[in-house]
Design an enzyme around this catalytic site. Sequence first.
Site, mmCIF file in Angstrom:
data_model
loop_
_atom_site.group_PDB
_atom_site.id
_atom_site.type_symbol
_atom_site.label_atom_id
_atom_site.label_comp_id
_atom_site.label_asym_id
_atom_site.label_seq_id
_atom_site.Cartn_x
_atom_site.Cartn_y
_atom_site.Cartn_z
ATOM 1 N N GLU A 44 0.920 -1.216 0.165
ATOM 2 C CA GLU A 44 -0.003 -0.069 -0.057
ATOM 3 C C GLU A 44 0.864 1.299 -0.112
ATOM 4 O O GLU A 44 0.562 2.247 -0.688
ATOM 5 C CB GLU A 44 -0.787 -0.011 1.022
ATOM 6 C CG GLU A 44 -1.847 1.282 1.352
ATOM 7 C CD GLU A 44 -2.255 1.529 2.941
ATOM 8 O OE1 GLU A 44 -2.730 2.646 3.137
ATOM 9 O OE2 GLU A 44 -2.338 0.560 3.827
ATOM 10 N N ASP A 48 0.640 3.787 -3.006
ATOM 11 C CA ASP A 48 0.461 5.116 -2.874
ATOM 12 C C ASP A 48 1.170 6.142 -3.732
ATOM 13 O O ASP A 48 0.820 6.870 -4.454
ATOM 14 C CB ASP A 48 0.467 5.397 -1.445
ATOM 15 C CG ASP A 48 0.025 6.998 -1.044
ATOM 16 O OD1 ASP A 48 -1.142 7.312 -1.398
ATOM 17 O OD2 ASP A 48 1.022 8.139 -0.745
ATOM 18 N N ASP A 117 -7.380 1.306 0.632
ATOM 19 C CA ASP A 117 -6.006 0.774 0.841
ATOM 20 C C ASP A 117 -5.502 -0.419 0.079
ATOM 21 O O ASP A 117 -4.263 -0.551 -0.484
ATOM 22 C CB ASP A 117 -5.769 0.543 2.408
ATOM 23 C CG ASP A 117 -5.560 1.443 3.228
ATOM 24 O OD1 ASP A 117 -5.721 2.935 2.691
ATOM 25 O OD2 ASP A 117 -5.984 1.349 4.546
ATOM 26 N N GLU A 120 -4.623 0.242 -3.574
ATOM 27 C CA GLU A 120 -3.217 1.025 -3.529
ATOM 28 C C GLU A 120 -2.449 -0.193 -3.516
ATOM 29 O O GLU A 120 -1.358 -0.081 -4.250
ATOM 30 C CB GLU A 120 -3.061 2.100 -2.389
ATOM 31 C CG GLU A 120 -3.833 3.259 -2.595
ATOM 32 C CD GLU A 120 -3.356 4.437 -1.598
ATOM 33 O OE1 GLU A 120 -3.413 5.614 -2.020
ATOM 34 O OE2 GLU A 120 -3.243 4.210 -0.454
#
Length: 238
Positions: A44, A48, A117, A120
């Site tokens: 994650e 991101d 989450d 990502e």
Amino acid sequence: MTPPADAALASLQQRLGYHFLDEALLVRALTHRSFGADHNERLEFLGDAVLSTAISALLYERFAGSDEGDLTRVRAHLVREETLHRAALSVGLPAVIRLSEGEARGGGAQRPSILADALEAVIGAAFVDGGFGPAHTLVQRLFGDVIATTEIDRWSKDAKTELQEWLQARKLPVPDYRIVATRGQAHAQIFEVACAVPALGLTETGEGRSRRSAEQEAARRMLDSLKASDRPGSPLRS
């Protein structure tokens, strides 16, 4: 919650438009920390950054005449939890997310923060598996239609500023913001903030990974609500 079956993973990869060379990466990306130690938080973190870079590149191409400030505001809209949640739903992540039994019973498979989450993490996994090119293509597949149809003028101001100006133009007091809840561990807290306009008896809430982002989300929802009510004959109409 049992691990996703091979058929479910194959179907997800079909929807993503990317087939993993190392399918274990995809399984990890779908694993919430409640399920076990081999969870998706590192992916994650990576996803991101990859998402932000890919979105930046797509916006750079889409809005050739726009300055940095405008592009930054549009990017913030596209990478916020609500947008990621919608994208996660569009590819069916709730059906394949790996959660503990308790988290699953509590509705974790539909929780926006968990799905955002996980999405990502899937993007991060695609980067590790195939490099930036495939990850960029995945982001374009997930967000291309939104980017193609968004108008930069809509995001020319942040939501809190726009809300304050909207209220002041109607001689109404500025809104009140307060934290109503926090969830998660200290390093990954989710804030829930209420935005209230007492003069109109209205309250909207927003969530984010910081108080500031939660306030912006609450303000945006308040704006959407106020604008929907701002019709001829409404007492909100100036």
